[in-house]
Write an enzyme that holds these catalytic residues in place. Sequence first.
Site, PDB file in Angstrom:
ATOM      1  N   ASP A  64     -21.718 -25.002   8.020  1.00 18.80           N
ATOM      2  CA  ASP A  64     -20.318 -24.774   7.696  1.00 18.80           C
ATOM      3  C   ASP A  64     -19.534 -26.005   8.172  1.00 18.80           C
ATOM      4  OD1 ASP A  64     -17.801 -23.382   7.243  1.00 18.80           O
ATOM      5  OD2 ASP A  64     -17.738 -23.125   9.429  1.00 18.80           O
TER       6      ASP A  64
ATOM      7  N   ASP B 187     -15.394 -26.330   8.560  1.00 18.11           N
ATOM      8  CA  ASP B 187     -14.212 -26.107   9.407  1.00 18.11           C
ATOM      9  C   ASP B 187     -14.521 -25.121  10.530  1.00 18.11           C
ATOM     10  OD1 ASP B 187     -11.614 -27.327   7.958  1.00 18.11           O
ATOM     11  OD2 ASP B 187     -13.153 -26.764   6.500  1.00 18.11           O
TER      12      ASP B 187
ATOM     13  N   ASP C  69     -18.991 -20.546  12.074  1.00 15.15           N
ATOM     14  CA  ASP C  69     -18.127 -19.950  13.098  1.00 15.15           C
ATOM     15  C   ASP C  69     -17.409 -18.687  12.656  1.00 15.15           C
ATOM     16  OD1 ASP C  69     -16.521 -21.728  11.348  1.00 15.15           O
ATOM     17  OD2 ASP C  69     -14.879 -20.911  12.549  1.00 15.15           O
TER      18      ASP C  69
HETATM   19 MG   LIG Z   1     -15.786 -22.281   9.444  1.00 17.90          MG
END
Ligand SMILES: [Mg+2]
Length: 261
Positions: free
Chosen positions: A24, A26, A200
């Site tokens: 991922d 961001d 995240d």
């Molecule tokens: Mg992310």
Amino acid sequence: MAAGTPLYRPPPPLLDDACALFLDVDGTLLEFASQPDRVRLPPQALAVIETLSDRLQGALALVSGRPLHELDRLFWPLQLPAAGLHGHQFRGSETSPGSTVPEALSHFKREALALARRHQGVMVEDKGSHLALHWRGAPHAAEQVRALAAARIGDIAGYRLQPGDHVVELVPADVDKGGAVRTLMRERPFLGRTPVFVGDDLTDEYGFAAVNANGGWSVLVGRRDDSHANYGLADPGAVHAWLRANAENPASAFSPPTEQT
Ligand SMILES: [Mg+2]
């Protein structure tokens, strides 16, 4: 790992050369900023990612909610394998964001922009076929943004809500990061490798579930108790340190699966 497991997760081991790495962007490689177009990769990070990609024989892909052209801008001059818009776009695919925008989504966008005008700091990000409403710059407006999206999603056929960190996105219902991982794993250089997903946010849970189901490793960045991840790293800084350690790790003698003849 089931819901309700402890917040603490051990750090992931170092990769071996039989792994495929899905990252991922961001909140995983990039710290969050109030405006997504202002974030930048830390210096040297690109060189580490390139080294690691070479070590994995190209089996390193970005899996992001951003569109591909933004990923290419962020990672320039690298052009990594990538799934954009949560797996709605793949490099080389014919998917063209913006080509199939339902009228109800356009209508919703006008309502969202009106809400953003009333609450400074609320940002409406038009990704073509996807729409993201950010409130990182306006935490007081979180409930109103979420309520508006929840009230309207039923009117937008074929779409679902994807909650995230200070954001809610309206995305096509059949698109998620798990599907992105499964699609990439069907092809070289990912085919036959052990999938590792690092992310995240709630949207990354689809990726975690996909790699867990294929004997892979799932790595949560930050802390959340209701996660499928079986490993954890504290923040993007820890992710970059782990990537660096992997890039410096001597290669093992992995042979990719050979073509059936
Ligand atoms: Mg992310």
